[in-house]
Design an enzyme around this catalytic site. Structure first.
Site, mmCIF file in Angstrom:
data_model
loop_
_atom_site.group_PDB
_atom_site.id
_atom_site.type_symbol
_atom_site.label_atom_id
_atom_site.label_comp_id
_atom_site.label_asym_id
_atom_site.label_seq_id
_atom_site.Cartn_x
_atom_site.Cartn_y
_atom_site.Cartn_z
ATOM 1 N N ARG A 139 0.795 -18.033 -10.464
ATOM 2 C CA ARG A 139 0.689 -19.467 -10.741
ATOM 3 C C ARG A 139 0.122 -19.718 -12.149
ATOM 4 N NH1 ARG A 139 -2.654 -22.092 -6.588
ATOM 5 N NH2 ARG A 139 -2.025 -23.964 -7.677
ATOM 6 N N VAL A 184 0.850 -1.206 0.000
ATOM 7 C CA VAL A 184 0.000 0.000 0.000
ATOM 8 C C VAL A 184 0.882 1.251 0.000
ATOM 9 C CG1 VAL A 184 -1.742 1.304 1.280
ATOM 10 C CG2 VAL A 184 -1.936 -1.178 1.128
ATOM 11 N N TYR A 211 -3.010 -12.815 13.316
ATOM 12 C CA TYR A 211 -2.729 -11.549 12.645
ATOM 13 C C TYR A 211 -3.899 -10.584 12.852
ATOM 14 C CZ TYR A 211 -2.472 -8.212 8.820
ATOM 15 O OH TYR A 211 -2.457 -7.052 8.088
HETATM 16 P P1 GDP Z 1 -8.251 -14.265 2.847
HETATM 17 O O1 GDP Z 1 -9.086 -13.384 1.968
HETATM 18 O O2 GDP Z 1 -7.800 -13.571 4.098
HETATM 19 O O3 GDP Z 1 -8.945 -15.573 3.139
HETATM 20 O O4 GDP Z 1 -6.865 -14.655 2.121
HETATM 21 P P2 GDP Z 1 -6.440 -15.175 0.673
HETATM 22 O O5 GDP Z 1 -6.427 -14.053 -0.301
HETATM 23 O O6 GDP Z 1 -5.135 -15.889 0.877
HETATM 24 O O7 GDP Z 1 -7.502 -16.305 0.212
HETATM 25 C C1 GDP Z 1 -8.751 -16.010 -0.319
HETATM 26 C C2 GDP Z 1 -9.458 -17.271 -0.794
HETATM 27 O O8 GDP Z 1 -8.874 -17.729 -2.024
HETATM 28 C C3 GDP Z 1 -9.439 -18.474 0.157
HETATM 29 O O9 GDP Z 1 -10.721 -19.050 0.136
HETATM 30 C C4 GDP Z 1 -8.424 -19.417 -0.510
HETATM 31 O O10 GDP Z 1 -8.665 -20.784 -0.201
HETATM 32 C C5 GDP Z 1 -8.674 -19.144 -1.974
HETATM 33 N N1 GDP Z 1 -7.574 -19.544 -2.874
HETATM 34 C C6 GDP Z 1 -7.649 -20.385 -3.925
HETATM 35 N N2 GDP Z 1 -6.462 -20.555 -4.539
HETATM 36 C C7 GDP Z 1 -5.579 -19.785 -3.865
HETATM 37 C C8 GDP Z 1 -4.177 -19.548 -4.021
HETATM 38 O O11 GDP Z 1 -3.494 -20.075 -4.910
HETATM 39 N N3 GDP Z 1 -3.611 -18.670 -3.116
HETATM 40 C C9 GDP Z 1 -4.337 -18.078 -2.107
HETATM 41 N N4 GDP Z 1 -3.731 -17.240 -1.249
HETATM 42 N N5 GDP Z 1 -5.663 -18.296 -1.952
HETATM 43 C C10 GDP Z 1 -6.280 -19.149 -2.799
#
Ligand code: GDP
Length: 313
Positions: free
Chosen positions: A187, A14, A136
């Site tokens: 990815r 940010v 966190y």
């Molecule tokens: P959140 O919003 O705090 O839960 O954090 P994230 O951005 O890490 O994850 C958001 C959602 O995306 C969760 O439901 C994860 O399981 C899903 N997700 C699916 N594929 C991925 C991936 O490759 N990386 C991450 N970080 N999340 C993923």
């Protein structure tokens, strides 16, 4: 009013979007290097305030990461964030800082909060935050409470903002530690380069998130410096929910990955639905995000392709 601003975490995600906007608004910015002032060392934090003598402070420094990073390093997350923030706010108070902006996160709301999530729900609705990121998110929220306590006891004009799921250039694109948008951009990009036919995504694809482009978050912080004086924090997000599945399809199409997407149910879904009520962002800040999700993903992907050397991989 032009101010002399101390910005911590200026080199972070940010911070990098915010700095040019603060400069454009005419503020003088002091952004200390982490190596010079370790914010976990109280004497260094005291020295920082003594050296800078800011008119106002924007405190963004934090130990951050996505769902897997939170699950893997909960001790580091809670200690580094609470340790740093507790010291930082106390030293800011002692240094006579009257105006301070703090930012925590949408993951601090109760896991079963009603949607859209209003700021008033914090600590009141929906039980504990999602367990994967709780160390966190509750730590960050506890330091927001410290800020509230200082407002009440010392009459300080210190305020908090709560960005939704922010994404954009300079984010963390690493495989294990990133949030969903940058993680998937990276990815899908490499899966396309390798010519993979299959792609495994985490969880069920059913969770719903409310994404906001980092330039919009930054813009709202500049406005908040002028307009936000309330104890209640302000949500900053798009206010629009989109499923992880749909998000994934959008990213795949922007990146140009044409293989099949499979879901790995052993990976955590996290909070199921997280969409923010942004009415106070509109009424108090007079702000509306400008960048739509697909456009934001496109800008982020373009940045990633051009800056792979400097991107956090
Ligand atoms: P959140 O919003 O705090 O839960 O954090 P994230 O951005 O890490 O994850 C958001 C959602 O995306 C969760 O439901 C994860 O399981 C899903 N997700 C699916 N594929 C991925 C991936 O490759 N990386 C991450 N970080 N999340 C993923």
């Amino acid at each position: 009013m032009k101010m002399r601003l101390l910005v911590t975490g200026a080199n972070g995600f940010v911070g990098r979007a915010l700095l040019p906007k603060l400069s454009k608004a005419g503020h003088e910015i002091i952004a200390p290097a982490r190596q010079e002032y370790d914010l976990l060392e109280q004497a260094r934090v005291r020295a920082l305030f003594r050296d800078v003598e800011p008119d106002a402070v924007i405190h963004l420094a934090a130990r951050v990461g996505g769902i897997m990073a939170n699950k893997t390093y909960p001790g580091e997350f809670i200690y580094q964030n609470m340790g740093m923030n507790t010291i930082f706010l106390e030293e800011a108070r002692k240094a006579g800082v009257k105006r301070l902006l703090y930012s925590f996160c949408g993951c601090s709301f109760g896991k079963n909060s009603p949607n859209p999530i209003k700021e008033e729900y914090l600590f009141r609705e929906g039980g504990l935050p999602d367990e994967n990121a709780m160390f966190y998110s509750l730590g960050k929220a506890a330091n927001h409470l410290q800020l509230v306590a200082y407002r009440r006891q010392y009459g300080l004009d210190w305020v908090s903002l709560i960005p939704g799921n922010a994404y954009g250039p300079h984010d963390n694109f690493s495989e294990k530690n990133s949030h969903v948008v940058p993680g998937l951009i990276r990815r899908f990009h490499f899966a396309k380069e390798r010519g993979d036919r299959k792609f495994t995504a985490w969880g069920s694809g059913k969770p719903v998130r409310d994404f906001v482009y980092v330039d919009d978050v930054a813009e709202s912080f500049v406005l908040a410096l002028e307009r936000h004086h309330e104890e209640l924090p302000i949500n900053v997000s798009s206010g629009v929910g989109i499923s992880i599945k749909e998000t994934m399809e959008t990213i795949a199409s922007v990146v140009g990955f044409e293989g099949e997407i499979e879901w790995d149910a052993s990976k955590p879904d996290g909070h199921m639905v997280k969409v923010f009520d942004v009415s106070r962002m509109r009424s108090v800040l007079g702000f509306e995000p400008k960048v739509q999700l697909e456009e934001g993903i496109r800008k982020t992907y373009d940045w990633f392709v051009k800056h792979q050397q400097e991107a956090r991989l």
